[in-house]
Write a protein that holds these residues in place. Structure first.
Motif, PDB file in Angstrom:
ATOM      1  N   ARG A 105       0.862  -1.177   0.000  1.00 60.28           N
ATOM      2  CA  ARG A 105       0.000   0.000   0.000  1.00 60.28           C
ATOM      3  C   ARG A 105       0.900   1.228   0.000  1.00 60.28           C
ATOM      4  O   ARG A 105       2.089   1.144   0.322  1.00 60.28           O
ATOM      5  CB  ARG A 105      -0.924   0.015   1.236  1.00 60.28           C
ATOM      6  N   LYS A 148     -13.213   1.195  -4.187  1.00 60.23           N
ATOM      7  CA  LYS A 148     -13.165   0.979  -5.633  1.00 60.23           C
ATOM      8  C   LYS A 148     -14.099  -0.181  -5.948  1.00 60.23           C
ATOM      9  O   LYS A 148     -13.895  -1.306  -5.455  1.00 60.23           O
ATOM     10  CB  LYS A 148     -11.733   0.639  -6.085  1.00 60.23           C
ATOM     11  N   ILE A 191     -10.543   0.075  -0.140  1.00 65.57           N
ATOM     12  CA  ILE A 191      -9.128  -0.028  -0.517  1.00 65.57           C
ATOM     13  C   ILE A 191      -8.215   0.896   0.293  1.00 65.57           C
ATOM     14  O   ILE A 191      -7.005   0.927   0.072  1.00 65.57           O
ATOM     15  CB  ILE A 191      -8.926   0.265  -2.013  1.00 65.57           C
ATOM     16  N   VAL A 251      -3.760   3.870   0.069  1.00 62.81           N
ATOM     17  CA  VAL A 251      -4.562   2.927  -0.717  1.00 62.81           C
ATOM     18  C   VAL A 251      -3.751   1.678  -1.044  1.00 62.81           C
ATOM     19  O   VAL A 251      -2.515   1.692  -1.054  1.00 62.81           O
ATOM     20  CB  VAL A 251      -5.066   3.562  -2.041  1.00 62.81           C
ATOM     21  N   ASP A 252      -4.454   0.590  -1.346  1.00 57.30           N
ATOM     22  CA  ASP A 252      -3.801  -0.638  -1.806  1.00 57.30           C
ATOM     23  C   ASP A 252      -2.974  -0.309  -3.047  1.00 57.30           C
ATOM     24  O   ASP A 252      -3.397   0.489  -3.898  1.00 57.30           O
ATOM     25  CB  ASP A 252      -4.846  -1.707  -2.151  1.00 57.30           C
ATOM     26  N   ASP A 300      -2.403  -1.588  -5.820  1.00 61.69           N
ATOM     27  CA  ASP A 300      -2.994  -1.787  -7.152  1.00 61.69           C
ATOM     28  C   ASP A 300      -3.763  -0.567  -7.645  1.00 61.69           C
ATOM     29  O   ASP A 300      -4.096  -0.482  -8.833  1.00 61.69           O
ATOM     30  CB  ASP A 300      -3.944  -2.993  -7.149  1.00 61.69           C
ATOM     31  N   TYR A 301      -4.048   0.370  -6.739  1.00 64.30           N
ATOM     32  CA  TYR A 301      -4.863   1.536  -7.108  1.00 64.30           C
ATOM     33  C   TYR A 301      -4.083   2.846  -6.962  1.00 64.30           C
ATOM     34  O   TYR A 301      -4.673   3.919  -6.855  1.00 64.30           O
ATOM     35  CB  TYR A 301      -6.128   1.576  -6.245  1.00 64.30           C
ATOM     36  N   THR A 315      -5.693   6.951 -11.745  1.00 63.35           N
ATOM     37  CA  THR A 315      -6.674   5.993 -11.232  1.00 63.35           C
ATOM     38  C   THR A 315      -7.824   6.739 -10.554  1.00 63.35           C
ATOM     39  O   THR A 315      -7.597   7.701  -9.809  1.00 63.35           O
ATOM     40  CB  THR A 315      -6.024   5.036 -10.214  1.00 63.35           C
ATOM     41  N   GLU A 316      -9.024   6.298 -10.791  1.00 69.16           N
ATOM     42  CA  GLU A 316     -10.192   6.900 -10.136  1.00 69.16           C
ATOM     43  C   GLU A 316     -10.747   5.945  -9.085  1.00 69.16           C
ATOM     44  O   GLU A 316     -10.751   4.727  -9.282  1.00 69.16           O
ATOM     45  CB  GLU A 316     -11.272   7.233 -11.169  1.00 69.16           C
ATOM     46  N   PHE A 317     -11.165   6.489  -7.961  1.00 71.16           N
ATOM     47  CA  PHE A 317     -11.856   5.708  -6.935  1.00 71.16           C
ATOM     48  C   PHE A 317     -12.816   6.624  -6.187  1.00 71.16           C
ATOM     49  O   PHE A 317     -12.942   7.808  -6.534  1.00 71.16           O
ATOM     50  CB  PHE A 317     -10.877   4.986  -5.996  1.00 71.16           C
ATOM     51  N   LYS A 350      -9.629  11.451  -8.409  1.00 69.57           N
ATOM     52  CA  LYS A 350      -8.609  10.961  -9.340  1.00 69.57           C
ATOM     53  C   LYS A 350      -7.235  11.102  -8.693  1.00 69.57           C
ATOM     54  O   LYS A 350      -6.933  12.132  -8.075  1.00 69.57           O
ATOM     55  CB  LYS A 350      -8.665  11.765 -10.643  1.00 69.57           C
TER      56      LYS A 350
END
Length: 368
Positions: free
Chosen positions: A286, A307, A312, A333-334, A336-337, A342-344, A356
């Protein structure tokens, strides 16, 4: 219930209509005329902060250099006399005890500036890890009051009441023999706002006169007294961490994106080194990222991040940026994001707001 401590400037703050709050056991102004006004004054002219609550710990003796090197993550062997270094104390598992500044007076004398919230913990931590090092450890926090003057006009204003040519003090250096309004002071040039500026360490009974003199001589340049509120928005825009938000016992410097201040290849061992080496070798799971709101809403510390209905992470800091005129923040965040773009979603009360990932360098810092 223990009463909050008051700095020597407490009555001065009341005279200026400071809105006082309890901050880690200290009564301090959160704002005077308004957070945004004070924030903008520092960005355009100058602001003056009471930071007397910060802790000062002295380490001196024959083994001072080796001992401080063992305590901190950064490499103090690169320091010249009167130079300053940003670094961390770590737990053995790599979590952060505190972030701090190391002022080097000489190879046998160091001055550590630590967070008020962690002073007692830090002092005990240092003593507990003393081992066989020949050093003397002194908590000098009650002996000093501290003013920070920050902004493009900080040097111009402070120079009016200072005997020293301030342009001789470079960024992240200090001078221990400066007279400010006739009072002997330690003056350093670091800052916590993204602007140029100075810290002035004075005896408690000298601080009021210097504070009031700076406000008087800086009036023409637009100086403003500033509180904790603008101090936090300023440091955040400049991508400077706050202990308890971007750093904690549960967050390592690598996860916080502050690996530059961790020298895993320095010759001396330091507490937490093995844990961070392992974390780096295995790869982060993370990390803290910057983000900008797409939807309306102001993110706050602790808000959950999602997400596709999967949690996350969480927000570490979030604000409306007075300079950028945007709602921005940081979140753990994890991994992977964590890529740019990246959007969450952030859960703001009962609704989800889209954000974003952007570069954490929200604002260009203005240093000399």
């Amino acid at each position: 219930m223990v009463d909050s401590k008051k700095t020597a400037l407490y009555d001065s703050h009341l005279r200026l209509n400071g809105k006082m709050t309890d901050y880690y056991g200290w009564k301090l102004p959160v704002e005077f005329e308004g957070l945004t006004l004070e924030h903008e004054a520092v960005r355009s002219d100058a602001g003056i902060f009471d930071v007397s609550h910060m802790g000062e710990i002295e380490i001196k003796g024959d083994d001072a250099k080796d001992f401080v090197g063992y305590l901190v993550t950064n490499d103090i062997t690169t320091l010249k006399n009167n130079q300053i270094l940003y670094t961390f104390f770590l737990y053995p598992d790599g979590g952060v005890v505190d972030d701090l500044l190391v002022y080097k007076f000489s190879d046998t004398h160091y001055f550590l500036v630590v967070n008020a919230s962690n002073l007692e913990k830090d002092y005990e931590w240092i003593k507990e890890n003393r081992k066989d090092y020949h050093v003397e450890i002194n908590d000098l926090s009650d002996k000093y009051s501290e003013i920070a003057i920050q902004g493009p006009k900080a040097e111009q204003i402070l120079q009016k009441i200072t005997d020293k040519n301030l342009s001789d003090i470079k960024f992240f250096y200090l001078d221990r023999n400066v007279f400010v309004d006739g009072k002997k002071a330690i003056v350093s040039r670091t800052g916590y706002t993204g602007e140029d500026g100075f810290e002035i360490y004075l005896a408690n009974n000298d601080i009021v006169e210097v504070w009031e003199k700076l406000l008087e001589v800086g009036k023409e340049e637009g100086i403003k007294p500033a509180g904790l509120g603008s101090r936090d928005t300023l440091r955040f825009e400049a991508n400077l961490p706050l202990y308890g938000n971007e750093l904690s016992k549960d967050i390592t410097p690598l996860e916080a994106g502050l690996g530059f201040f961790v020298k895993l290849n320095k010759e001396s061992d330091f507490i937490g080194k093995e844990a961070l080496k392992k974390q780096k070798e295995e790869g982060l799971k993370r990390k803290i990222v910057g983000f900008e709101m797409i939807d309306k809403g102001i993110p706050r510390s602790g808000y959950e991040v999602y997400k596709d209905d999967k949690k996350i992470g969480f927000v570490t800091t979030g604000y409306h940026s007075p300079t950028l005129k945007k709602n921005i923040g940081k979140a753990m965040v994890d991994i992977d994001y964590a890529d740019l773009g990246t959007e969450f979603d952030i859960k703001i009360r009962k609704r989800f707001a889209k954000v974003k990932v952007v570069n954490t360098k929200f604002l260009k810092q203005n240093k000399k």
